[in-house]
Design a protein around this motif. Structure first.
Motif, PDB file in Angstrom:
ATOM      1  N   SER A 112       0.838  -1.203   0.000  1.00 54.53           N
ATOM      2  CA  SER A 112       0.000   0.000   0.000  1.00 54.53           C
ATOM      3  C   SER A 112       0.879   1.261   0.000  1.00 54.53           C
ATOM      4  O   SER A 112       1.967   1.244   0.581  1.00 54.53           O
ATOM      5  CB  SER A 112      -0.853  -0.047   1.278  1.00 54.53           C
ATOM      6  OG  SER A 112      -2.009   0.729   1.153  1.00 54.53           O
ATOM      7  N   PRO A 113       0.412   2.334  -0.626  1.00 52.03           N
ATOM      8  CA  PRO A 113       1.222   3.566  -0.601  1.00 52.03           C
ATOM      9  C   PRO A 113       1.425   4.064   0.833  1.00 52.03           C
ATOM     10  O   PRO A 113       0.469   4.113   1.604  1.00 52.03           O
ATOM     11  CB  PRO A 113       0.377   4.557  -1.414  1.00 52.03           C
ATOM     12  CG  PRO A 113      -1.003   3.985  -1.458  1.00 52.03           C
ATOM     13  CD  PRO A 113      -0.847   2.496  -1.348  1.00 52.03           C
ATOM     14  N   MET A 114       2.669   4.402   1.135  1.00 58.48           N
ATOM     15  CA  MET A 114       2.958   4.879   2.499  1.00 58.48           C
ATOM     16  C   MET A 114       3.957   6.031   2.479  1.00 58.48           C
ATOM     17  O   MET A 114       5.146   5.834   2.168  1.00 58.48           O
ATOM     18  CB  MET A 114       3.485   3.725   3.360  1.00 58.48           C
ATOM     19  CG  MET A 114       2.379   2.810   3.855  1.00 58.48           C
ATOM     20  SD  MET A 114       2.981   1.506   4.912  1.00 58.48           S
ATOM     21  CE  MET A 114       3.662   0.376   3.711  1.00 58.48           C
ATOM     22  N   CYS A 115       3.473   7.215   2.847  1.00 57.31           N
ATOM     23  CA  CYS A 115       4.331   8.405   2.921  1.00 57.31           C
ATOM     24  C   CYS A 115       5.504   8.147   3.845  1.00 57.31           C
ATOM     25  O   CYS A 115       5.328   7.600   4.935  1.00 57.31           O
ATOM     26  CB  CYS A 115       3.547   9.583   3.494  1.00 57.31           C
ATOM     27  SG  CYS A 115       2.412  10.317   2.333  1.00 57.31           S
ATOM     28  N   ALA A 127       2.126   8.640  -1.640  1.00 59.58           N
ATOM     29  CA  ALA A 127       1.478   9.809  -2.226  1.00 59.58           C
ATOM     30  C   ALA A 127       2.546  10.807  -2.676  1.00 59.58           C
ATOM     31  O   ALA A 127       3.315  11.313  -1.859  1.00 59.58           O
ATOM     32  CB  ALA A 127       0.564  10.454  -1.196  1.00 59.58           C
ATOM     33  N   GLN A 136       1.186   6.736  -6.354  1.00 61.68           N
ATOM     34  CA  GLN A 136      -0.047   7.445  -6.030  1.00 61.68           C
ATOM     35  C   GLN A 136       0.200   8.940  -6.208  1.00 61.68           C
ATOM     36  O   GLN A 136       1.214   9.456  -5.745  1.00 61.68           O
ATOM     37  CB  GLN A 136      -0.417   7.144  -4.574  1.00 61.68           C
ATOM     38  CG  GLN A 136      -1.787   7.621  -4.175  1.00 61.68           C
ATOM     39  CD  GLN A 136      -2.075   7.382  -2.712  1.00 61.68           C
ATOM     40  OE1 GLN A 136      -1.293   7.803  -1.848  1.00 61.68           O
ATOM     41  NE2 GLN A 136      -3.180   6.731  -2.415  1.00 61.68           N
ATOM     42  N   ARG A 194      -7.869   5.692  -5.280  1.00 61.99           N
ATOM     43  CA  ARG A 194      -8.172   5.307  -3.894  1.00 61.99           C
ATOM     44  C   ARG A 194      -9.294   6.201  -3.392  1.00 61.99           C
ATOM     45  O   ARG A 194      -9.219   7.433  -3.528  1.00 61.99           O
ATOM     46  CB  ARG A 194      -6.934   5.424  -3.011  1.00 61.99           C
ATOM     47  CG  ARG A 194      -7.236   5.173  -1.544  1.00 61.99           C
ATOM     48  CD  ARG A 194      -5.993   5.012  -0.676  1.00 61.99           C
ATOM     49  NE  ARG A 194      -5.592   3.605  -0.602  1.00 61.99           N
ATOM     50  CZ  ARG A 194      -4.796   3.100   0.341  1.00 61.99           C
ATOM     51  NH1 ARG A 194      -4.299   3.873   1.291  1.00 61.99           N
ATOM     52  NH2 ARG A 194      -4.479   1.812   0.342  1.00 61.99           N
ATOM     53  N   LEU A 221      -5.813  -3.357   8.236  1.00 58.68           N
ATOM     54  CA  LEU A 221      -5.746  -4.431   9.228  1.00 58.68           C
ATOM     55  C   LEU A 221      -5.961  -5.818   8.618  1.00 58.68           C
ATOM     56  O   LEU A 221      -6.735  -6.610   9.139  1.00 58.68           O
ATOM     57  CB  LEU A 221      -6.715  -4.165  10.379  1.00 58.68           C
ATOM     58  CG  LEU A 221      -6.242  -3.087  11.372  1.00 58.68           C
ATOM     59  CD1 LEU A 221      -7.282  -2.865  12.466  1.00 58.68           C
ATOM     60  CD2 LEU A 221      -4.906  -3.462  12.008  1.00 58.68           C
ATOM     61  N   GLY A 271      -0.256  -2.293   4.506  1.00 57.13           N
ATOM     62  CA  GLY A 271       0.526  -1.141   4.941  1.00 57.13           C
ATOM     63  C   GLY A 271       1.439  -1.530   6.087  1.00 57.13           C
ATOM     64  O   GLY A 271       2.549  -2.061   5.884  1.00 57.13           O
ATOM     65  N   ARG A 272       0.958  -1.320   7.322  1.00 57.23           N
ATOM     66  CA  ARG A 272       1.801  -1.623   8.489  1.00 57.23           C
ATOM     67  C   ARG A 272       2.195  -3.087   8.534  1.00 57.23           C
ATOM     68  O   ARG A 272       3.287  -3.434   9.013  1.00 57.23           O
ATOM     69  CB  ARG A 272       1.047  -1.213   9.767  1.00 57.23           C
ATOM     70  CG  ARG A 272       0.896   0.299   9.886  1.00 57.23           C
ATOM     71  CD  ARG A 272      -0.223   0.691  10.812  1.00 57.23           C
ATOM     72  NE  ARG A 272      -1.519   0.253  10.305  1.00 57.23           N
ATOM     73  CZ  ARG A 272      -2.680   0.477  10.920  1.00 57.23           C
ATOM     74  NH1 ARG A 272      -2.697   1.141  12.056  1.00 57.23           N
ATOM     75  NH2 ARG A 272      -3.813   0.045  10.392  1.00 57.23           N
TER      76      ARG A 272
HETATM   77  C1  LIG Z   1       3.543   5.233   7.484  1.00 53.62           C
HETATM   78  C2  LIG Z   1       2.254   5.257   6.709  1.00 53.62           C
HETATM   79  C3  LIG Z   1       2.129   6.123   5.644  1.00 53.62           C
HETATM   80  C4  LIG Z   1       0.961   6.130   4.861  1.00 53.62           C
HETATM   81  N1  LIG Z   1       0.896   6.917   3.744  1.00 53.62           N
HETATM   82  C5  LIG Z   1      -0.158   6.787   2.892  1.00 53.62           C
HETATM   83  C6  LIG Z   1      -0.134   7.382   1.602  1.00 53.62           C
HETATM   84  O1  LIG Z   1       0.853   7.972   1.167  1.00 53.62           O
HETATM   85  N2  LIG Z   1      -1.245   7.249   0.845  1.00 53.62           N
HETATM   86  C7  LIG Z   1      -2.336   6.535   1.249  1.00 53.62           C
HETATM   87  O2  LIG Z   1      -3.329   6.452   0.522  1.00 53.62           O
HETATM   88  N3  LIG Z   1      -2.343   5.915   2.441  1.00 53.62           N
HETATM   89  C8  LIG Z   1      -1.277   5.995   3.249  1.00 53.62           C
HETATM   90  N4  LIG Z   1      -1.243   5.277   4.407  1.00 53.62           N
HETATM   91  C9  LIG Z   1      -2.336   4.320   4.686  1.00 53.62           C
HETATM   92  C10 LIG Z   1      -1.962   2.916   4.176  1.00 53.62           C
HETATM   93  O3  LIG Z   1      -1.753   2.899   2.776  1.00 53.62           O
HETATM   94  C11 LIG Z   1      -3.044   1.900   4.542  1.00 53.62           C
HETATM   95  O4  LIG Z   1      -4.219   2.256   3.860  1.00 53.62           O
HETATM   96  C12 LIG Z   1      -3.326   1.875   6.041  1.00 53.62           C
HETATM   97  O5  LIG Z   1      -2.116   1.892   6.779  1.00 53.62           O
HETATM   98  C13 LIG Z   1      -4.150   0.643   6.434  1.00 53.62           C
HETATM   99  O6  LIG Z   1      -3.469  -0.553   6.141  1.00 53.62           O
HETATM  100  P1  LIG Z   1      -2.673  -1.374   7.301  1.00 53.62           P
HETATM  101  O7  LIG Z   1      -3.682  -1.697   8.372  1.00 53.62           O
HETATM  102  O8  LIG Z   1      -2.145  -2.611   6.579  1.00 53.62           O
HETATM  103  O9  LIG Z   1      -1.598  -0.480   7.794  1.00 53.62           O
HETATM  104  C14 LIG Z   1      -0.110   5.277   5.208  1.00 53.62           C
HETATM  105  C15 LIG Z   1       0.016   4.432   6.321  1.00 53.62           C
HETATM  106  C16 LIG Z   1       1.179   4.396   7.045  1.00 53.62           C
HETATM  107  C17 LIG Z   1       1.289   3.417   8.191  1.00 53.62           C
END
Ligand SMILES: Cc1cc2nc3c(=O)[nH]c(=O)nc-3n(C[C@H](O)[C@H](O)[C@H](O)COP(=O)(O)O)c2cc1C
Length: 373
Positions: A22-25, A57, A100, A230, A301, A323-324
Motif C-alpha cells: 500500500s502507498p505509504m508516505c 502519495a 499514487q 483510492r 488491518l 501497509g503496516r
Molecule cells: C507510514 C504510513 C504512511 C501512509 N501513507 C499513505 C499514503 O501515502 N497514501 C495513502 O493512501 N495511504 C497511506 N497510508 C495508509 C496505508 O496505505 C493503509 O491504507 C493503512 O495503513 C491501512 O493498512 P494497514 O492496516 O495494513 O496499515 C499510510 C500508512 C502508514 C502506516
C-alpha cells in the motif's frame, strides 16, 4: 490452490499475485526529491514478493505536499531522483511499480508525524493552503483558501503533468488519491465542501472536480498501463460522504476508464467514529465490487496470510493492499507463499532461504526440533 498467488490483469497490465504494498508516505524527501531512504525502503519492498509496490502519495505541485518531506512529482529534479530508485527496484525486485498522485489541500503545510503532525507554525516555513471551501480540518489547522477556477484549472493540469511524468518514468500503475481527507476527498465530502457553485451541493457537483482530475489523468495515461483511484468509502460521520455516494462515484470512474478502485475510508473528519477490526474496510470494497463490477483492493488491518487468502478466495476483493503489515514484516509475502503453498520470486542472492532448500523454514510454525545428539 492459493487464490492470493494467482495473477490478475488490471487495465493493460498483469500482476503476478494479489499482494500490493500500500502507498505509504515516508516524509523523507527533500524538495520532493527521493533519496537514499527511498532507495533502501523501496528497494527492499520491490524484492518483497508482492505483485505490486505502490509508491507513497507524491504531490502534483509543491503546495500540495502534506509536509516539507513529501515526495513530489512536479519537477524535473523529482523525476530524475526517482529514476535512480526505480532502476534499483527493477534490477533486483520482482514487484511491478505504481505511484499514487496526490494533493493535500487543507491538510497541507503540516509538520512530519514524528514532530506532531500539526499545522506548521510561523518558524516552520508554512504555506497557504487551498481546499473546496475555507473550512479548516480542525480549528487549530490552517484555514484554507477556497479554490478559484484558476486554482482548479492549475491543479487539474498538475495532475495531468504528474501523470505524464509517471508514464515517462515507466510506472506500470498510477493511482489518483481521492481518499483520507486530501483535496479530492475534500471536494467529495459535504463536511469540507460548502461551495454554492457548480462544484458544491449535489453529489453530481461535488464529484465534478475529482472527475475532471481523473479524466485528465486518463487522457495522459496510455491504456496499456493501469490507472485507478483510492477512495474513502465513508466519512464515518453524520452528514459526511457515504458508501452509497462512493458507489455512485465508483460507477462514474469506471465509465471514465478507471481500471480498479482501492477502497479505504475516513480521514476527513477529526472526530469520526470508526469501527476498527481485522479487514474492517473490506466490506466497503466488496459492496462496491458487487454494485459496480470493478476490480477492488481491500486494505486495512489485513494481517495474516489466511485472512488475505480468504478475502480474495471468497470474492470480496480482487487484491489486498498491506501497509503496516508489510512495514512490520517486509518478507510477509514469502511467508504467505510458504503457508498457502504459493509461488514467489526471490532475488537469487536470497535463494538459500527458500523453503525448498532451507530446512529452517519448517521450524517456523512450532518449536524447533531437538538438536541431533
Ligand atoms: C507510514 C504510513 C504512511 C501512509 N501513507 C499513505 C499514503 O501515502 N497514501 C495513502 O493512501 N495511504 C497511506 N497510508 C495508509 C496505508 O496505505 C493503509 O491504507 C493503512 O495503513 C491501512 O493498512 P494497514 O492496516 O495494513 O496499515 C499510510 C500508512 C502508514 C502506516
Amino acid at each position: 490452490m492459493s487464490q492470493l498467488f494467482t495473477p490478475i490483469r488490471l487495465g493493460g497490465r498483469t500482476y503476478d499475485n494479489r499482494i500490493v504494498v500500500s502507498p505509504m508516505c515516508q516524509y523523507s524527501a527533500i524538495h520532493g526529491d527521493a533519496n537514499d531512504w527511498h532507495l533502501v525502503h523501496l528497494g527492499s519492498l520491490a524484492m518483497s514478493g508482492a505483485g505490486l509496490l505502490v509508491l507513497e502519495a507524491a504531490a502534483v505541485e509543491e503546495g500540495g505536499r502534506i509536509t516539507h518531506g513529501d515526495l513530489g512529482l512536479y519537477s524535473n529534479e523529482n523525476e530524475a531522483a526517482l529514476t535512480r530508485v526505480l532502476g534499483f527496484c527493477r534490477k533486483h525486485g520482482s514487484a511491478k511499480l505504481g505511484i499514487q498522485l496526490a494533493h493535500a489541500g487543507r491538510k497541507a503545510s503540516q509538520t512530519v508525524p514524528w514532530e506532531g503532525g500539526v499545522a506548521l507554525g510561523p518558524d516552520g516555513d508554512p504555506w497557504e493552503t487551498v481546499s473546496a471551501s475555507a473550512v479548516p480540518f480542525t480549528p487549530d489547522w490552517h484555514t484554507p483558501r477556497a479554490a478559484t477556477e484558476e486554482d482548479l484549472d492549475r491543479i487539474v493540469a498538475a495532475f495531468a503533468a504528474a501523470t505524464r511524468r509517471a508514464v515517462h518514468l515507466g510506472f506500470d500503475l498510477i493511482e489518483a488519491h481521492a481518499a483520507h481527507g486530501y483535496l479530492l476527498h475534500q471536494f467529495l465530502s459535504p463536511l469540507s465542501n460548502r461551495r454554492t457553485d457548480a462544484y458544491g451541493g449535489s453529489l453530481e457537483n461535488r464529484m465534478r472536480f475529482p472527475l475532471r482530475v481523473f479524466e485528465a489523468m486518463r487522457e495522459a495515461c496510455p491504456r496499456d498501463l493501469t490507472l485507478g483511484a483510492r477512495l474513502s468509502a465513508t466519512d464515518w460521520t453524520e452528514g459526511g460522504f457515504t458508501l452509497e455516494e462512493a458507489t455512485i462515484l465508483a460507477g462514474e470512474l469506471k465509465s471514465r476508464g478507471c481500471d480498479y478502485l482501492d477502497v479505504s475510508s475516513g480521514g476527513n473528519a477529526a472526530r469520526a467514529k470508526m469501527t476498527i477490526g481485522p479487514g474492517y474496510q473490506a466490506p466497503f470494497a466488496a459492496a462496491i465490487r458487487r454494485e459496480v463490477d470493478i476490480p477492488v483492493w481491500g486494505v486495512g488491518l489485513i494481517v495474516t496470510p489466511e485472512h488475505a487468502e480468504d478475502l480474495v478466495a471468497s470474492g470480496q476483493v480482487d487484491m489486498v493492499a498491506l501497509g503496516r503489515t508489510i512495514l512490520d514484516d517486509p518478507h510477509w509475502a514469502w511467508n504467505a507463499a510458504r503457508v498457502l503453498g504459493g509461488e514467489i520470486a526471490r532475488p537469487p542472492q536470497y535463494a538459500r532461504a527458500a523453503p525448498a532448500v532451507w530446512p529452517g523454514a519448517s521450524y517456523k510454525d512450532g518449536p524447533a526440533p531437538a538438536a541431533a545428539a
